[in-house]
Scaffold this motif. Sequence first.
Motif, PDB file in Angstrom:
ATOM      1  N   LEU A 130      -3.172   0.044   1.245  1.00 23.06           N
ATOM      2  CA  LEU A 130      -2.857   1.460   1.184  1.00 23.06           C
ATOM      3  C   LEU A 130      -2.751   2.051   2.586  1.00 23.06           C
ATOM      4  CD1 LEU A 130      -5.196   2.489  -1.737  1.00 23.06           C
ATOM      5  CD2 LEU A 130      -2.719   2.665  -1.752  1.00 23.06           C
ATOM      6  N   ILE A 131      -1.794   2.954   2.751  1.00 22.09           N
ATOM      7  CA  ILE A 131      -1.595   3.609   4.040  1.00 22.09           C
ATOM      8  C   ILE A 131      -2.184   5.014   3.964  1.00 22.09           C
ATOM      9  CG2 ILE A 131       0.065   4.331   5.779  1.00 22.09           C
ATOM     10  CD1 ILE A 131       2.018   2.312   4.619  1.00 22.09           C
ATOM     11  N   PHE A 132      -3.262   5.236   4.692  1.00 19.64           N
ATOM     12  CA  PHE A 132      -3.894   6.551   4.709  1.00 19.64           C
ATOM     13  C   PHE A 132      -3.289   7.397   5.831  1.00 19.64           C
ATOM     14  CE2 PHE A 132      -6.868   3.651   2.699  1.00 19.64           C
ATOM     15  CZ  PHE A 132      -7.177   4.353   1.549  1.00 19.64           C
ATOM     16  N   HIS A 133      -3.632   8.652   5.827  1.00 25.35           N
ATOM     17  CA  HIS A 133      -3.004   9.596   6.743  1.00 25.35           C
ATOM     18  C   HIS A 133      -4.045  10.577   7.253  1.00 25.35           C
ATOM     19  CE1 HIS A 133       0.146  12.103   8.428  1.00 25.35           C
ATOM     20  NE2 HIS A 133      -0.243  13.136   7.724  1.00 25.35           N
ATOM     21  N   LYS A 134      -4.109  10.721   8.560  1.00 18.40           N
ATOM     22  CA  LYS A 134      -5.059  11.663   9.149  1.00 18.40           C
ATOM     23  C   LYS A 134      -4.607  13.087   8.879  1.00 18.40           C
ATOM     24  CE  LYS A 134      -7.459  12.747  13.472  1.00 18.40           C
ATOM     25  NZ  LYS A 134      -7.616  12.392  14.907  1.00 18.40           N
ATOM     26  N   THR A 135      -5.513  13.882   8.362  1.00 16.13           N
ATOM     27  CA  THR A 135      -5.157  15.259   8.055  1.00 16.13           C
ATOM     28  C   THR A 135      -6.388  16.143   8.194  1.00 16.13           C
ATOM     29  OG1 THR A 135      -4.011  16.673   6.436  1.00 16.13           O
ATOM     30  CG2 THR A 135      -5.677  15.173   5.586  1.00 16.13           C
ATOM     31  N   ASN A 136      -6.166  17.437   8.187  1.00 13.54           N
ATOM     32  CA  ASN A 136      -7.238  18.419   8.293  1.00 13.54           C
ATOM     33  C   ASN A 136      -7.391  19.106   6.939  1.00 13.54           C
ATOM     34  OD1 ASN A 136      -8.763  20.787   8.719  1.00 13.54           O
ATOM     35  ND2 ASN A 136      -8.093  20.930  10.857  1.00 13.54           N
ATOM     36  N   LEU A 137      -8.486  18.819   6.241  1.00 13.45           N
ATOM     37  CA  LEU A 137      -8.682  19.385   4.911  1.00 13.45           C
ATOM     38  C   LEU A 137      -8.692  20.905   4.933  1.00 13.45           C
ATOM     39  CD1 LEU A 137     -11.408  17.061   3.308  1.00 13.45           C
ATOM     40  CD2 LEU A 137      -8.928  17.003   2.979  1.00 13.45           C
ATOM     41  N   CYS A 138      -9.213  21.485   6.009  1.00 13.73           N
ATOM     42  CA  CYS A 138      -9.261  22.944   6.097  1.00 13.73           C
ATOM     43  C   CYS A 138      -7.860  23.539   6.235  1.00 13.73           C
ATOM     44  CB  CYS A 138     -10.144  23.371   7.267  1.00 13.73           C
ATOM     45  SG  CYS A 138     -11.909  23.068   6.997  1.00 13.73           S
ATOM     46  N   ALA A 139      -6.989  22.839   6.954  1.00 14.51           N
ATOM     47  CA  ALA A 139      -5.606  23.299   7.082  1.00 14.51           C
ATOM     48  C   ALA A 139      -4.894  23.209   5.728  1.00 14.51           C
ATOM     49  CB  ALA A 139      -4.873  22.474   8.133  1.00 14.51           C
ATOM     50  N   LEU A 298     -18.618   4.105 -13.153  1.00 14.14           N
ATOM     51  CA  LEU A 298     -18.023   3.126 -14.055  1.00 14.14           C
ATOM     52  C   LEU A 298     -16.516   3.059 -13.926  1.00 14.14           C
ATOM     53  CD1 LEU A 298     -20.083   3.770 -17.315  1.00 14.14           C
ATOM     54  CD2 LEU A 298     -20.493   2.130 -15.483  1.00 14.14           C
ATOM     55  N   ALA A 299     -15.921   3.983 -13.165  1.00 14.38           N
ATOM     56  CA  ALA A 299     -14.472   4.041 -13.096  1.00 14.38           C
ATOM     57  C   ALA A 299     -13.942   3.152 -11.989  1.00 14.38           C
ATOM     58  CB  ALA A 299     -14.021   5.478 -12.896  1.00 14.38           C
ATOM     59  N   GLY A 300     -12.609   3.024 -11.922  1.00 14.36           N
ATOM     60  CA  GLY A 300     -11.985   2.023 -11.068  1.00 14.36           C
ATOM     61  C   GLY A 300     -11.749   2.455  -9.646  1.00 14.36           C
ATOM     62  N   GLN A 301     -11.099   1.602  -8.879  1.00 14.98           N
ATOM     63  CA  GLN A 301     -10.855   1.822  -7.466  1.00 14.98           C
ATOM     64  C   GLN A 301      -9.363   1.867  -7.180  1.00 14.98           C
ATOM     65  OE1 GLN A 301     -13.658   0.346  -4.548  1.00 14.98           O
ATOM     66  NE2 GLN A 301     -13.907  -1.437  -5.846  1.00 14.98           N
ATOM     67  N   LEU A 302      -9.018   2.479  -6.054  1.00 16.51           N
ATOM     68  CA  LEU A 302      -7.635   2.418  -5.585  1.00 16.51           C
ATOM     69  C   LEU A 302      -7.274   1.007  -5.184  1.00 16.51           C
ATOM     70  CD1 LEU A 302      -7.106   5.521  -3.295  1.00 16.51           C
ATOM     71  CD2 LEU A 302      -5.893   4.963  -5.389  1.00 16.51           C
ATOM     72  N   SER A 303      -8.146   0.387  -4.413  1.00 22.50           N
ATOM     73  CA  SER A 303      -7.850  -0.935  -3.897  1.00 22.50           C
ATOM     74  C   SER A 303      -8.142  -1.987  -4.950  1.00 22.50           C
ATOM     75  CB  SER A 303      -8.699  -1.219  -2.648  1.00 22.50           C
ATOM     76  OG  SER A 303      -8.473  -0.228  -1.682  1.00 22.50           O
ATOM     77  N   PRO A 304      -7.298  -3.024  -5.050  1.00 21.41           N
ATOM     78  CA  PRO A 304      -7.573  -4.083  -6.012  1.00 21.41           C
ATOM     79  C   PRO A 304      -8.791  -4.876  -5.587  1.00 21.41           C
ATOM     80  CG  PRO A 304      -5.767  -4.706  -4.574  1.00 21.41           C
ATOM     81  CD  PRO A 304      -6.090  -3.273  -4.267  1.00 21.41           C
ATOM     82  N   PRO A 305      -9.450  -5.564  -6.548  1.00 19.94           N
ATOM     83  CA  PRO A 305     -10.608  -6.374  -6.185  1.00 19.94           C
ATOM     84  C   PRO A 305     -10.209  -7.507  -5.272  1.00 19.94           C
ATOM     85  CG  PRO A 305      -9.977  -6.708  -8.492  1.00 19.94           C
ATOM     86  CD  PRO A 305      -9.136  -5.595  -7.968  1.00 19.94           C
TER      87      PRO A 305
END
Length: 380
Positions: A130-139, A298-305
């Motif tokens: 997965l490609i994450f992205h730097k961001t400002n939550l407050c913005a 109990l729920a799943g993940q974004l990344s595969p095992p």
Amino acid sequence: MQMATPMTTVVTPTPQGQVELTPKGSCRAGVKFAIDVGYRHIDGAYSYGNEHEVGEAIREKIAEGWVKREDIFYCGKLWGTDFDPERVLPALQKTLQDVHLDYVDLYIMETPMAFKPGDKIFPKDKNGNLIFHKTNLCATWEALEACKDAGLVKSLGVSHFNRRQLELILNKPRLKYKPVCNQVECHPYFTQTKLLEFCQQHDILMVAFTPLGISKNPDCFGVYFEPLLEDELLNSLGKKYKKTAAQVALRFNIQRGIVVIPKSYDPAKIKENLQIFDFSLTTEEMKTIETLNRDVRLAGQLSPPPPSFHRPHPPAITPRIVLIHRCMIIVQSLPTVRFVAGSKIIHVENAAISIRNMSLCSERSLTTCSCSTQKGYGDT
């Protein structure tokens, strides 16, 4: 407020990398039936890939004279690929176009983390990461506040936020509108007591997804426990009140002041999930159900095992797990048990007691069936 959700358990990737969670037409039929039997809160999202069907169902029920627009409480969500401030308004406008509404009653940030901006729900690199992205939550939040000022949103909220992430928004300079809700996984096996207390102290409503402790996502993996709906206590209480274990689990959270959004497009289940307002659990019963808490998602993940991981098979005897601060003591009489804690796979072989220095309650722990598990999710 009674509630329904168009999200269900069938996952079908589209060519754009989006995720459709219902077979075509099932969402529309499910929402129409839910409105017929009395639901008015509909929990949707762009990332579910079915908002157009939700909109069709709402329009048809309004045209039939069954409900008015003001009777419907629609919740939409801003997905992590649209957290850059300039992308917030277009994302909301896309939702409004799909559901054919002039405004949404509630619009929430679906995750506390951002992904690479674009049309793919889960952008990945050539290695499948997965490609994450730097961001400002407050913005991002300021852009959402502008949407509310424009009359396109009635209220704003968040999802999967832990205490520190909530504080980031609450302590933002020149905050105009604080989050009205925080949508997180919550059920008798994962009661989120500390996070609930924090939200209540700040007048933030907790909304529970996966309130029945069920995830059929094929990428879901985690610690094995007996299914929540097979729990002996919940079923015994169900017999007492002539209800199902599912109805007892939903009632438990309702009495804690938590909104529940069980997901289904099965007419019988949709109707059953609504029939929880004609009985009450006693104080002692509530306390007893609270003892079922295991502080494990109990729920799943974004990344595969990882490639070496094999899903755990139900053991003959359920492990008893006790959490002590950041250490976990596993008492287990079986020869071998395998489970997941955060990103670690732990093997316990021929041991009565094994201690591992980790936390299942931290930002590294497992989370949500609808979205993902990543650093910073869900609990305090």
